[in-house]
Motif scaffolding. Structure first.
Motif, short mmCIF file in Angstrom:
data_model
loop_
_atom_site.label_atom_id
_atom_site.label_comp_id
_atom_site.label_asym_id
_atom_site.label_seq_id
_atom_site.Cartn_x
_atom_site.Cartn_y
_atom_site.Cartn_z
N SER A 165 32.68 -79.19 35.35
CA SER A 165 33.42 -80.45 35.41
C SER A 165 32.62 -81.58 34.78
CB SER A 165 33.76 -80.80 36.85
OG SER A 165 34.62 -79.85 37.42
N VAL A 179 39.16 -81.54 32.58
CA VAL A 179 38.74 -80.27 33.14
C VAL A 179 39.96 -79.44 33.53
CG1 VAL A 179 38.58 -81.06 35.54
CG2 VAL A 179 37.09 -79.20 34.73
N ASP A 201 37.86 -85.89 37.53
CA ASP A 201 38.00 -84.62 38.25
C ASP A 201 39.42 -84.45 38.80
OD1 ASP A 201 35.39 -84.01 37.73
OD2 ASP A 201 34.64 -84.51 39.73
#
Length: 308
Positions: free
Chosen positions: A155, A165, A295
């Protein structure tokens, strides 16, 4: 940037993926991204509202060789509802930033020991030995628990590159399906680099990497690569795919340590620019996002990108 002599001298037929691997990969895509398998393609519903059948998302090529890929793309050209990906030999006049897949033809060597002694340069062997002497140890596992090591590093690396990601669930599904493994290099118990390797019957794809930004990895990456190459020999693979990189760039130059064959990564319908140039501005903006937001948003965004 001219193609290397090794890459251009021999016109070896490029690797393609096996049908059983494709079937399992499509199921992983369905479970993690919602892409419905349509034959041997994944149906991607893009953020613009279009529906595109892709062979294959997140990979540089598929089960189709050049002739089959061109035929499939031509049949759907007017509607532009299909995207096919395949490899062809790299032309000697290829320009910088051309997307290139570097792959080692393992069939040219009896076994890993023969490749080590005759296929690798003395300089590369010295670097691998030095990293091992410095305490770098590679582990290779299909245990999904290793995702706790790989995925955070992956990530951070994707964010640093300006790329959303992929969903963690994709990697777990691939491990559960028996088509993947994880190679991690540690020094003093701390992970320096971790790799996610996809495993077709006769092909290993050294596909994704995560690096620890807090530690100096040195030559640790070479230790991980060698461990994965040895495992590919042990499985009886024909090819070891080192991954895609822009011709002439640092990642491409690193792959040349292994004296691979170089193949042009082709997508049809063709575009006027390379994927690297196309998303350069978006990548710069993505790198500016806080990590927690990248993320969370990354796995959602890539589900709607046919180019991913």
């Amino acid at each position: 940037m001219q193609a290397t002599e090794d890459a251009s001298a021999e016109r070896v037929a490029p690797p393609v993926l096996g049908t059983e691997f494709v079937r399992r990969w499509l199921e992983c895509m369905r479970a993690s991204c919602g892409h419905v398998p349509v034959g041997s393609f994944a149906r991607v519903r893009t953020w613009s509202g279009r529906t595109i059948d892709v062979a294959l998302p997140f990979l540089s090529y598929s089960h189709l060789d050049e002739a089959a890929a061109i035929a499939r793309a031509s049949a759907a050209f007017t509607a532009r509802t299909v995207q096919v990906r395949f490899l062809r030999p790299l032309p000697p006049d290829a320009k910088d930033e051309t997307p290139v897949v570097s792959a080692i033809d393992l069939s040219a060597w009896r076994d890993a020991e023969h490749f080590w002694e005759e296929g690798l340069s003395a300089n590369l062997r010295k670097k691998i030995r030095k990293a091992a002497k410095d305490g770098c140890i590679a582990t290779h596992t299909r245990d999904a628990a290793e995702l706790d090591v790989f995925f955070p590093l992956f990530s951070r690396t994707m964010h640093a590159h300006g790329t959303p990601v992929y969903p963690r669930e994709l990697f777990r599904r691939a491990l559960d399906a028996g088509i993947a493994s994880v190679v991690t290099v540690r020094r003093g118990g701390e992970a320096l680099v971790s790799y996610f390797v996809l495993e077709d019957a006769h092909l290993s794809l050294f596909q994704w990497a995560g690096f620890n930004p807090a530690l100096d990895a040195g030559y640790a990456s070479l230790v991980g690569e060698w461990e994965a190459v040895r495992a590919a020999f042990a499985r009886g693979c024909r090819w070891f795919d080192l991954g895609r990189a822009p011709l002439g760039g640092p990642a491409w130059k690193h792959k040349q340590y292994w004296h691979p064959q170089s193949f042009l990564a082709v997508r049809l319908p063709a575009e006027e620019t390379t994927p690297y140039a196309k998303y350069r501005r978006a990548a710069a903006l993505w790198r500016r996002l806080p990590s927690w937001l990248a993320d969370r948003a990354g796995p959602v965004i890539v589900r709607g990108l046919a180019d991913a």
